[in-house]
Design a protein around this motif. Structure first.
Motif, mmCIF file in Angstrom:
data_model
loop_
_atom_site.group_PDB
_atom_site.id
_atom_site.type_symbol
_atom_site.label_atom_id
_atom_site.label_comp_id
_atom_site.label_asym_id
_atom_site.label_seq_id
_atom_site.Cartn_x
_atom_site.Cartn_y
_atom_site.Cartn_z
ATOM 1 N N ILE A 156 -6.531 -0.065 3.029
ATOM 2 C CA ILE A 156 -5.275 0.418 3.595
ATOM 3 C C ILE A 156 -4.300 0.630 2.445
ATOM 4 C CG2 ILE A 156 -3.460 0.031 5.301
ATOM 5 C CD1 ILE A 156 -5.218 -2.214 6.446
ATOM 6 N N THR A 157 -3.710 1.815 2.368
ATOM 7 C CA THR A 157 -2.738 2.102 1.321
ATOM 8 C C THR A 157 -1.482 2.706 1.934
ATOM 9 O OG1 THR A 157 -3.672 4.307 0.923
ATOM 10 C CG2 THR A 157 -4.524 2.490 -0.416
ATOM 11 N N HIS A 158 -0.335 2.410 1.326
ATOM 12 C CA HIS A 158 0.956 2.944 1.748
ATOM 13 C C HIS A 158 1.540 3.750 0.589
ATOM 14 C CE1 HIS A 158 1.730 -0.089 5.167
ATOM 15 N NE2 HIS A 158 0.506 -0.321 4.713
ATOM 16 N N ALA A 159 2.167 4.874 0.916
ATOM 17 C CA ALA A 159 2.817 5.697 -0.097
ATOM 18 C C ALA A 159 4.195 6.108 0.402
ATOM 19 C CB ALA A 159 1.979 6.932 -0.409
ATOM 20 N N PHE A 160 5.133 6.234 -0.549
ATOM 21 C CA PHE A 160 6.492 6.658 -0.209
ATOM 22 C C PHE A 160 6.855 7.846 -1.077
ATOM 23 C CE2 PHE A 160 11.210 6.211 -0.641
ATOM 24 C CZ PHE A 160 11.520 6.487 0.688
ATOM 25 N N TYR B 292 5.771 0.901 15.107
ATOM 26 C CA TYR B 292 6.794 -0.104 14.803
ATOM 27 C C TYR B 292 6.676 -0.588 13.363
ATOM 28 C CZ TYR B 292 8.827 -4.773 14.543
ATOM 29 O OH TYR B 292 9.523 -5.886 14.138
ATOM 30 N N ILE B 293 5.459 -0.898 12.928
ATOM 31 C CA ILE B 293 5.239 -1.438 11.590
ATOM 32 C C ILE B 293 5.612 -0.425 10.511
ATOM 33 C CG2 ILE B 293 3.477 -2.248 9.974
ATOM 34 C CD1 ILE B 293 4.254 -4.294 12.063
ATOM 35 N N PHE B 294 5.191 0.828 10.677
ATOM 36 C CA PHE B 294 5.416 1.815 9.630
ATOM 37 C C PHE B 294 6.843 2.335 9.623
ATOM 38 C CE2 PHE B 294 0.675 2.655 10.388
ATOM 39 C CZ PHE B 294 0.339 1.579 9.581
ATOM 40 N N THR B 295 7.521 2.272 10.762
ATOM 41 C CA THR B 295 8.952 2.571 10.778
ATOM 42 C C THR B 295 9.696 1.551 9.942
ATOM 43 O OG1 THR B 295 8.820 3.576 12.971
ATOM 44 C CG2 THR B 295 10.992 2.857 12.235
ATOM 45 N N ARG B 296 9.274 0.309 10.069
ATOM 46 C CA ARG B 296 9.871 -0.759 9.266
ATOM 47 C C ARG B 296 9.613 -0.549 7.779
ATOM 48 N NH1 ARG B 296 8.014 -6.759 10.731
ATOM 49 N NH2 ARG B 296 6.169 -6.069 9.578
ATOM 50 N N GLY B 297 8.409 -0.067 7.442
ATOM 51 C CA GLY B 297 8.101 0.225 6.040
ATOM 52 C C GLY B 297 8.963 1.355 5.500
ATOM 53 N N PHE B 298 9.169 2.380 6.296
ATOM 54 C CA PHE B 298 10.017 3.507 5.889
ATOM 55 C C PHE B 298 11.436 3.029 5.614
ATOM 56 C CE2 PHE B 298 13.091 6.774 7.000
ATOM 57 C CZ PHE B 298 12.655 7.866 6.282
ATOM 58 N N GLN B 299 11.967 2.237 6.507
ATOM 59 C CA GLN B 299 13.329 1.744 6.348
ATOM 60 C C GLN B 299 13.465 0.854 5.118
ATOM 61 O OE1 GLN B 299 13.816 -0.123 10.168
ATOM 62 N NE2 GLN B 299 14.452 1.786 11.197
ATOM 63 N N ILE C 75 9.521 10.610 3.182
ATOM 64 C CA ILE C 75 8.282 10.550 3.957
ATOM 65 C C ILE C 75 7.490 9.302 3.574
ATOM 66 C CG2 ILE C 75 7.038 11.991 2.282
ATOM 67 C CD1 ILE C 75 5.541 13.203 4.718
ATOM 68 N N TYR C 76 7.011 8.611 4.592
ATOM 69 C CA TYR C 76 6.227 7.383 4.399
ATOM 70 C C TYR C 76 4.836 7.622 4.979
ATOM 71 C CZ TYR C 76 5.496 2.321 3.984
ATOM 72 O OH TYR C 76 5.049 1.068 3.619
ATOM 73 N N GLN C 77 3.796 7.445 4.151
ATOM 74 C CA GLN C 77 2.434 7.751 4.563
ATOM 75 C C GLN C 77 1.537 6.517 4.426
ATOM 76 O OE1 GLN C 77 2.693 10.986 1.565
ATOM 77 N NE2 GLN C 77 1.531 12.193 3.060
ATOM 78 N N VAL C 78 0.711 6.319 5.436
ATOM 79 C CA VAL C 78 -0.233 5.203 5.423
ATOM 80 C C VAL C 78 -1.631 5.751 5.719
ATOM 81 C CG1 VAL C 78 -0.876 2.976 6.429
ATOM 82 C CG2 VAL C 78 1.546 3.615 6.226
#
Length: 327
Positions: free
Chosen positions: A131-135, A88-95, A112-115
Motif C-alpha cells: 500500500i502506498t500513498h502519494a500527495f 473517510y481514511i483517505f480524506t483524512r490523509g488529504f487534509q 490530489i491525494y492518491q493511494v
C-alpha cells in the motif's frame, strides 16, 4: 554455448511474464480543484475494472451478474463496506498532507491525494501485497502490512503516520485485508469472463537508417491484457531511450508498445537480430527476425551509383547538344 544462453534467457522471461498475471489492485483518489470527482475508487483485476465508485455517484456499483456465488457476493459486500471506510481514511490523509505542507490560500485550491493497494499471486505460490500513498504526484507514505506500521517517506507524513497507528482497529483490519481478504477476492474474481479474455499481439519490425547506424523498432500492438515483454536479441545492440518503453492503450481496449535498438552499420549483414515478444495469449513466444544481407546492400549502392552516372551522362550530352545548336 550462445544458443544455451539464449534459451535460458527466454525461459527466464517467460517465467517473469507469468509472474505478473495475477494482480488485484485498488486505486483511490481524493482531489480538489481539477474538475474531477472529489473522491474516486477503482478496483482492478489484471487490467479489468471490477468495481468503480465516485462521489458524484449516489449509489455504489451494483453486484455484476458474473458474481453469482455465495462467496462472491460476500466478497462484494466487503468491497462496498471498505468503500465507505476508505473514503473517510483517505480524506483524512488529504487534509493532513495539505496542512503539513502548509498549503493555504490559493495553494490549497489544487491538490490530489492518491493511494494504491495491490496484492499479487505468483505461479510458484508466493504472495505479496503493498500500500502506498502519494500527495501531488510524490511519495508520501506507505503501510507495512506485516509490521502493521506506517512508513513516512517525507517529514510532512509523520503526523499522519502517528494518527493512523493510533487507530489500532483500522491498522489491524487493513493488515488482515491485504494478508487474506485481497487474495480471496483475487481467486474469486479471476473467473470473470472479462478477466479471462486474451488477445494475441501483432508484431512488425520497422527500420530507419541514419549516418553510421540503423535504428530498428519492434512494434507490438493489439494485445490484451496489458502485461507484455519485448526483448531484442543480438550482439552490439544499443538501446534507445535507455531501453524504457511505455505500454499505451488502443481505442479498441487493447494495448501497444514498441522497443527500439541501434545497430552499428558495420554489423549490418554480419549478424541476425531478433525481436522476441512474450504474452499470456500465446503459449511460447512470438519471434520476428531482422537481417539484412550484405549483398543486397551492395546491390542497392551499385544501382544508385549507376543511376547517378546515367544522370550525369545525360546532362553532359544535353549540354553538348545545346552548344552545337547555338554554333
Amino acid at each position: 554455448m550462445k544458443i544455451a544462453c539464449v534459451l535460458f534467457f527466454l525461459l527466464y522471461l517467460q517465467e517473469v511474464l507469468s509472474d505478473l498475471q495475477y494482480d488485484n489492485c485498488g486505486y483511490w483518489v481524493y482531489s480538489k480543484g481539477f474538475g474531477l470527482p472529489e473522491y474516486t475508487e477503482r478496483r482492478v483485476l489484471n487490467d479489468v475494472t471490477v468495481y468503480y465508485h465516485d462521489s458524484r455517484t449516489r449509489s455504489k456499483m451494483p453486484c455484476p451478474d458474473w458474481i453469482n456465488t455465495t462467496a462472491g457476493k460476500e466478497e462484494w459486500s466487503i468491497i462496498q463496506f471498505w468503500s465507505d471506510h476508505n473514503k473517510y481514511i483517505f480524506t483524512r490523509g488529504f487534509q493532513s498532507a495539505t496542512q503539513q505542507f502548509n498549503l493555504t490560500g490559493s495553494l490549497s485550491d489544487q491538490n490530489i491525494y492518491q493511494v494504491t493497494g495491490c496484492c499479487s499471486l505468483y505461479p510458484n505460490g508466493t504472495y505479496r501485497a503493498f500500500i502506498t500513498h502519494a500527495f501531488n504526484g510524490k511519495d508520501f507514505l506507505s503501510f507495512d502490512i506485516y509490521r502493521k506500521t506506517y512508513v513516512a517517506v517525507v517529514p510532512q507524513a509523520v503526523q499522519y503516520k502517528n494518527q493512523g497507528e493510533s487507530d489500532s482497529f483500522t491498522v489491524d483490519e487493513t493488515a488482515a485485508y491485504y494478508k487474506k481478504t485481497c487474495l480471496e477476492q483475487l481467486n474469486i474474481f479471476a473467473q470473470a469472463p472479462e478477466v479471462l479474455v486474451r488477445k494475441a499481439p501483432e508484431v512488425r519490425i520497422i527500420e530507419q537508417q541514419k549516418a553510421g547506424s540503423i535504428t530498428v523498432t519492434c512494434h507490438v500492438t493489439g494485445f490484451y491484457p496489458r502485461v507484455v515483454q519485448v526483448v531484442w536479441l543480438g550482439p552490439d545492440l544499443q538501446p534507445v531511450d535507455e531501453g524504457v518503453t511505455d505500454v499505451l492503450p488502443n481505442e479498441d481496449g487493447t494495448y501497444q508498445t514498441r522497443k527500439s535498438v541501434i545497430v552499428p552499420e558495420e554489423d549490418v549483414g554480419e549478424h541476425t537480430y531478433s525481436c522476441v515478444v512474450l504474452h499470456s495469449s500465446v503459449p511460447d513466444n512470438i519471434t520476428r527476425v531482422w537481417v539484412v544481407e550484405k549483398r543486397s546492400r551492395i546491390a542497392v549502392w551499385t544501382s544508385l551509383t549507376c543511376v547517378c552516372l546515367l544522370v550525369i551522362g545525360l546532362g553532359f550530352w544535353t549540354c553538348c547538344r545545346s552548344r552545337d545548336a547555338v554554333s
